[in-house]
Structure formats: structure tokens, C-alpha cells
Design an enzyme around this catalytic site. Structure first.
Site, mmCIF file in Angstrom:
data_model
loop_
_atom_site.group_PDB
_atom_site.id
_atom_site.type_symbol
_atom_site.label_atom_id
_atom_site.label_comp_id
_atom_site.label_asym_id
_atom_site.label_seq_id
_atom_site.Cartn_x
_atom_site.Cartn_y
_atom_site.Cartn_z
ATOM 1 N N ASP A 191 -6.059 -7.593 2.890
ATOM 2 C CA ASP A 191 -5.563 -7.273 4.234
ATOM 3 C C ASP A 191 -6.673 -7.353 5.280
ATOM 4 O OD1 ASP A 191 -6.953 -5.065 3.325
ATOM 5 O OD2 ASP A 191 -5.281 -3.663 3.469
ATOM 6 N N ASN A 214 -1.775 8.264 3.190
ATOM 7 C CA ASN A 214 -0.325 8.293 3.412
ATOM 8 C C ASN A 214 0.416 7.507 2.328
ATOM 9 O OD1 ASN A 214 -1.102 5.719 3.977
ATOM 10 N ND2 ASN A 214 -0.328 5.663 6.082
ATOM 11 N N GLU A 229 2.588 0.066 4.970
ATOM 12 C CA GLU A 229 2.656 1.438 5.468
ATOM 13 C C GLU A 229 3.990 2.098 5.097
ATOM 14 O OE1 GLU A 229 -0.022 2.548 6.387
ATOM 15 O OE2 GLU A 229 -0.980 1.561 8.068
ATOM 16 N N HIS A 289 -0.192 4.358 1.467
ATOM 17 C CA HIS A 289 -0.108 2.906 1.678
ATOM 18 C C HIS A 289 -0.929 2.156 0.623
ATOM 19 C CE1 HIS A 289 -3.755 2.455 4.693
ATOM 20 N NE2 HIS A 289 -4.170 2.607 3.466
HETATM 21 C C1 F6R Z 1 -8.222 -1.786 2.489
HETATM 22 C C2 F6R Z 1 -6.891 -1.355 2.046
HETATM 23 C C3 F6R Z 1 -6.471 0.068 2.187
HETATM 24 C C4 F6R Z 1 -7.399 0.988 1.398
HETATM 25 C C5 F6R Z 1 -6.945 2.431 1.453
HETATM 26 C C6 F6R Z 1 -7.940 3.356 0.789
HETATM 27 O O1 F6R Z 1 -8.389 -3.158 2.259
HETATM 28 O O2 F6R Z 1 -6.147 -2.157 1.582
HETATM 29 O O3 F6R Z 1 -5.160 0.200 1.733
HETATM 30 O O4 F6R Z 1 -7.410 0.572 0.056
HETATM 31 O O5 F6R Z 1 -6.747 2.830 2.768
HETATM 32 O O6 F6R Z 1 -9.158 3.280 1.457
HETATM 33 P P1 F6R Z 1 -10.473 3.966 0.883
HETATM 34 O O7 F6R Z 1 -10.780 3.274 -0.392
HETATM 35 O O8 F6R Z 1 -11.532 3.748 1.924
HETATM 36 O O9 F6R Z 1 -10.132 5.396 0.663
#
Ligand code: F6R
Length: 241
Positions: A67, A136, A143, A138
Site C-alpha cells: 500500500d 482499528n 479500512e 485494518h
Molecule cells: C503498512 C500497512 C499497515 C500497517 C499497520 C500496522 O504498509 O499496510 O496496515 O501494517 O497499520 O502498522 P505498524 O506495523 O506500524 O504497527
């Protein structure tokens, strides 16, 4: 879906790196999709170290970025592009043709989505996805409320994602939309590792594993994946019943 708990982030990361290397060893043309963020940092570093130490034949593999933040340029330290190139792609010395990431600055984001979908299809699908989980629930920028059957798409970011996302940026940054590989691609992938560490992820991990499957907590889709593994450390597992 399977859940595997490791004593700490280091052992969890080593296990992820091992699976990545095994996957490429078994199938040198593997298509690997990687999230960025804090959780994959050590797994990615250990993977690069192992791949280089073991002279893993990596030149036929394809790497996808899961992403990107829309409107954030690749040279911004908080971009997914920056993370993946600096942590994985450059240290491995990959060729440009092996790498496919979204350009969050593209004028026409629908072309970015179509291109990613074509790359996935033309390479025979994703072999291995390494994803994190947002506070959340995701996955990528899928989302809460996202339809489970979306391919690559652009999405309005959730309030939590916008707030939590500030942690990646050196200065306050306006975040509104994301571009992401969709959950249909995740369901089609041969293997998915959802990784999480730390106490702060314990509540969302508990909901992901123990709540009913619902797009209000997108990560619950993992419960229905034929080859999905939730890999967590002891702290992230602390609320599981
Ligand atoms: C980033 C992504 C997000 C993260 C998620 C957790 O490329 O796809 O979904 O994996 O927000 O982020 P961290 O690992 O920083 O807690």
C-alpha cells in the site's frame, strides 16, 4: 487459520524471515507482497541478512508493496516506498523489474490499481503476503467497512489510521487517502502471515481471532483464509482466551 505465538519480537521476526527464505528457495519465481510499518522492520532486516548470507537466488522473485499513502512522495521517510526500498529492495540489490509498488503521487490512481492487479495476475497470483494489523483492525489500507471482494483500490483513511499514521513522519502530515491491494487478493494469496507484536496490539488481536468475521474489523477475514497464519509475540497474545 492458525495462530502461532512466539516469546518475543525477535523470535517472531526470525520465524517470518525463515518462511520468506523457504518460500523463495522452494519457488524462485515467488511473488511476495510486503507491508511497511514498524512491525515488519525486524522481519525484513533479518530476511535481507539471511538472503544475503545464504546467497539466496532472488533474481527471479517479484516483490510487491502492499500500500501507499496518497499524496506522499517516495522520498518522504514516512512513505511505504521509502521503507521498502531502504529496508528490503536496495539492500537486496533487486532489479527494477522485480519491484512493483504504488505511486501515491500518480495523477491517475486508477491506473496504479489496474497496473498492480495486472502484475499480480500476470505473475500467477501472490505466493506469500506479510501483513501487519492496524489498531482499528485494518490490513494494508483496507479500512473498517471495506468490502472483502475488492482488488486494488483507493480508500478514504479511517480516523485512527490518520492519527496513528503520524508516527512514521518526521513532521505533522496531512493524510486523507490510501491506495492498497485489496482483501480479495489476500484471499487469493497462497499464504498470508499476519504479524503483530507488543501489548498495544493485544486488544485488536483478540478481536481479530475471537470476534465474528466482519468487515468492521477487516483482519477477521484471516479466520477464513485456507493458509493464513497469525504470528504474534507473547505480549500481543496476552488477551486471548
Ligand atoms: C503498512 C500497512 C499497515 C500497517 C499497520 C500496522 O504498509 O499496510 O496496515 O501494517 O497499520 O502498522 P505498524 O506495523 O506500524 O504497527
Amino acid at each position: 487459520m492458525e495462530t502461532k505465538t512466539y516469546p518475543d519480537y525477535e523470535t517472531l521476526s526470525a520465524a517470518v524471515a525463515q518462511i520468506m527464505c523457504d518460500n523463495i528457495r522452494q519457488k524462485p519465481t515467488a511473488v511476495i507482497c510486503l507491508a511497511s510499518g514498524h512491525t515488519p522492520l525486524l522481519p525484513c532486516r533479518l530476511f535481507v541478512q539471511k538472503a544475503n548470507d545464504e546467497h539466496l537466488h532472488i533474481s527471479e522473485a517479484t516483490f510487491l508493496g502492499l500500500d501507499e499513502w496518497v499524496g506522499v512522495p517516495p522520498e518522504n521517510e514516512g512513505s511505504c516506498h521509502y521503507f521498502l526500498y531502504n529496508t528490503v529492495f536496495n539492500p537486496l540489490g533487486l532489479q527494477a523489474g522485480q519491484i512493483h509498488v504504488f505511486n501515491g503521487m500518480a495523477e491517475d490512481l486508477s491506473i496504479e490499481c489496474e497496473t498492480m492487479d495486472d502484475v499480480i495476475e500476470n505473475n500467477g497470483g501472490i505466493d506469500l503476503m506479510i501483513v501487519g494489523i492496524g489498531m482499528n483492525g485494518h490490513i494494508g489500507f483496507n479500512e473498517p467497512g471495506v468490502p472483502f471482494n475488492h482488488l486494488s483500490h483507493v480508500i478514504e483513511l479511517d480516523k485512527t489510521t490518520i492519527e496513528v499514521g503520524q508516527k512514521y513522519f518526521p513532521a505533522a502530515t496531512t493524510l486523507t487517502k490510501g491506495i492498497t491491494i485489496g482483501l480479495q487478493h489476500l484471499m487469493n494469496a497462497n499464504k498470508v502471515l499476519l504479524i503483530a507484536n507488543g501489548e498495544k496490539k493485544a486488544a485488536i488481536i483478540q478481536q481479530t481471532i475471537e470476534s465474528e468475521v466482519s468487515n468492521q474489523i477487516p483482519a477477521t477475514i484471516m479466520q477464513t483464509h485456507k493458509n493464513g497464519i497469525i504470528m504474534i509475540d507473547a505480549a500481543a497474545s496476552s488477551l486471548l482466551s
